[in-house]
Design a protein around this motif. Structure first.
Motif, short mmCIF file in Angstrom:
data_model
loop_
_atom_site.label_atom_id
_atom_site.label_comp_id
_atom_site.label_asym_id
_atom_site.label_seq_id
_atom_site.Cartn_x
_atom_site.Cartn_y
_atom_site.Cartn_z
N PRO A 112 0.81 -1.33 0.00
CA PRO A 112 -0.02 -0.05 -0.02
C PRO A 112 0.92 1.22 -0.06
O PRO A 112 1.60 1.41 0.69
N ALA A 113 0.40 2.19 -0.70
CA ALA A 113 1.13 3.52 -0.99
C ALA A 113 0.46 4.38 0.38
O ALA A 113 -0.73 4.09 0.96
N GLU A 114 0.89 5.58 0.58
CA GLU A 114 0.48 6.08 1.77
C GLU A 114 -0.38 7.37 1.25
O GLU A 114 -1.65 7.67 1.86
N HIS A 115 -0.21 7.95 -0.02
CA HIS A 115 -1.04 9.28 -0.40
C HIS A 115 -1.78 8.79 -1.59
O HIS A 115 -2.57 9.74 -2.08
N VAL A 116 -1.53 7.69 -2.33
CA VAL A 116 -2.32 7.44 -3.65
C VAL A 116 -3.14 6.12 -3.66
O VAL A 116 -2.55 5.32 -2.74
N GLY A 117 -3.77 5.77 -4.39
CA GLY A 117 -4.64 4.59 -4.35
C GLY A 117 -3.73 3.47 -5.17
O GLY A 117 -3.85 2.16 -4.85
N ALA A 118 -2.73 3.83 -5.99
CA ALA A 118 -1.89 3.01 -6.76
C ALA A 118 -0.80 2.15 -5.75
O ALA A 118 -0.19 2.67 -4.78
N PRO A 119 -0.80 0.80 -6.13
CA PRO A 119 0.19 0.10 -5.06
C PRO A 119 1.81 0.37 -5.20
O PRO A 119 2.11 0.73 -6.43
N LEU A 120 2.67 0.28 -4.43
CA LEU A 120 3.78 0.43 -4.52
C LEU A 120 4.28 -1.36 -5.06
O LEU A 120 3.55 -2.13 -4.67
N ILE A 121 5.33 -1.32 -5.83
CA ILE A 121 5.96 -2.66 -6.28
C ILE A 121 7.09 -2.94 -5.17
O ILE A 121 8.21 -2.34 -5.22
N ALA A 122 6.76 -3.89 -4.56
CA ALA A 122 7.89 -4.32 -3.31
C ALA A 122 9.29 -4.50 -3.91
O ALA A 122 10.29 -4.55 -3.29
N GLU A 123 9.29 -5.15 -5.04
CA GLU A 123 10.51 -5.66 -5.85
C GLU A 123 11.24 -4.61 -6.38
O GLU A 123 12.58 -5.03 -6.68
N CYS A 124 10.61 -3.53 -6.44
CA CYS A 124 11.65 -2.31 -7.18
C CYS A 124 12.19 -1.64 -5.82
O CYS A 124 11.58 -1.46 -4.82
N TYR A 125 13.57 -1.25 -6.01
CA TYR A 125 14.35 -0.60 -5.01
C TYR A 125 13.74 0.95 -4.55
O TYR A 125 13.92 1.28 -3.50
N ALA A 126 12.93 1.45 -5.58
CA ALA A 126 12.58 2.85 -4.97
C ALA A 126 11.03 2.94 -5.62
O ALA A 126 10.83 2.53 -6.83
N SER A 127 10.13 3.41 -4.90
CA SER A 127 8.79 3.77 -5.21
C SER A 127 8.57 5.23 -5.09
O SER A 127 8.51 5.74 -3.78
N LEU A 128 7.80 6.11 -6.04
CA LEU A 128 7.67 7.42 -5.71
C LEU A 128 6.21 7.42 -5.95
O LEU A 128 5.63 7.34 -7.08
N GLU A 129 5.59 7.73 -4.98
CA GLU A 129 4.00 8.34 -5.20
C GLU A 129 3.77 9.37 -6.03
O GLU A 129 4.30 10.62 -5.45
N CYS A 130 2.92 9.46 -6.82
CA CYS A 130 2.72 10.48 -7.88
C CYS A 130 1.37 11.09 -8.01
O CYS A 130 0.47 10.06 -8.06
N LYS A 131 1.00 12.50 -7.88
CA LYS A 131 -0.35 13.00 -8.22
C LYS A 131 -0.39 13.86 -9.09
O LYS A 131 0.73 14.54 -9.43
N LEU A 132 -1.27 13.86 -10.36
CA LEU A 132 -1.29 14.72 -11.54
C LEU A 132 -1.36 16.09 -10.97
O LEU A 132 -2.19 16.54 -10.26
N ALA A 133 0.00 16.73 -11.35
CA ALA A 133 -0.20 17.99 -11.07
C ALA A 133 -0.52 19.06 -12.22
O ALA A 133 -0.97 20.29 -11.98
#
Ligand SMILES: Cc1cc2nc3c(=O)[nH]c(=O)nc-3n(C[C@H](O)[C@H](O)[C@H](O)COP(=O)(O)O)c2cc1C
Length: 189
Positions: A112-133
Motif C-alpha cells: 500500500p502507498a500512503e497518499h495514492v490508491g496505486a500500489p507500490l511494487i515491493a520488488e523495486c528498489y525505489a517507489s515514488l507516489e505521484c499525483k497529477l499536477a
C-alpha cells in the motif's frame, strides 16, 4: 585539452530512431489503480522537471490500459527496478493489463502507498507516489506532469544497477560511477 578530444565523422540518420542517442533512464514500472483494478506498465519516456515541488513529466500512450487507470485516478506510482528484473520489465512492457493482472502474472508484490490508491511494487528498489499536477498536455501529447508526493527508497545501495532503454529491444545497464562534485557550483548540486 581540445587537441586530444576525439571528433566524430557523422552520417545522416533517421530522426524517428534518435531515441537510441537521447533515451533517458532508468526504465521504470508505473503502477496504477482505479475502482478495484490495478495495473503495471513499463516506461522509458520520463523526465525530471522541477525539484520543489518535485515534478516529473512522462508519456503514457493513450493506447495503453494504464492510460485509462492513470487519467481516471489522476495518480500513479513510479517504481524503479534494478537490472536483475530486466526480463520481467521487458515482458511487462509487451503485454496489456486489459487481459491480465500483471502483479499475479509476474509474481510481483503490491504494497500500500500512503497518499495514492496505486500500489507500490515491493520488488523495486525505489517507489515514488505521484499525483497529477498538470494534465494540460495529456490531450495533445499523452504527456502527464506529476508531482512526487512521497518517495520510498532503501538505505543501501545508493546507486544500484538500473536499466536504460535504447530502443529496438536493446538495454544498457548503468555502470561505473564518476564523482565530479568538485566541478560543480554548490547551487548546482
Ligand atoms: C523498455 C520499454 C519502455 C517503454 N516506455 C514506454 C513509455 O515511456 N510510454 C508508453 O506509453 N509506453 C511505453 N512502453 C510500452 C508499454 O509499457 C506497453 O505498451 C505496455 O504493454 C502497456 O501496458 P498496459 O496496456 O497494461 O498499460 C515501453 C515498453 C518497454 C518495453
Amino acid at each position: 585539452m581540445g587537441a586530444e578530444m576525439k571528433r566524430y565523422k557523422k552520417m545522416d540518420f533517421p530522426v524517428g530512431d534518435i531515441r537510441r542517442f537521447l533515451e533517458p533512464g532508468p526504465v521504470v514500472l508505473v503502477s496504477s489503480a482505479y475502482k478495484g483494478e490495478r495495473n503495471i506498465m513499463t516506461m522509458g519516456w520520463h523526465t525530471v522537471m522541477e525539484f520543489v515541488p518535485s515534478l516529473v513529466g512522462c508519456v503514457i500512450s493513450s493506447g495503453n490500459h494504464s492510460y485509462e487507470l492513470v487519467s481516471r485516478s489522476k495518480e500513479c506510482v513510479i517504481n524503479v527496478p534494478t537490472a536483475d528484473l530486466a526480463r520481467i520489465v521487458a515482458r511487462i512492457g509487451n503485454c496489456s493489463g486489459r487481459e491480465t493482472d500483471k502483479f499475479k502474472k509476474f509474481k510481483l508484490t503490491d504494497a500500500p502507498a500512503e497518499h495514492v490508491g496505486a500500489p507500490l511494487i515491493a520488488e523495486c528498489y525505489a517507489s515514488l507516489e505521484c499525483k497529477l499536477a498538470d494534465g494540460l498536455m495529456v490531450g495533445k501529447y499523452n504527456f502527464f506532469i506529476f508531482e512526487v508526493v512521497k518517495a520510498h527508497v532503501p538505505r543501501v545501495p545508493k546507486y544500484p544497477k538500473t536499466i536504460h532503454y535504447r530502443g529496438g529491444g536493446q538495454f544498457m545497464v548503468s555502470g561505473r560511477a564518476l564523482d565530479l562534485r568538485r566541478l560543480f557550483r554548490p547551487e548546482m548540486l
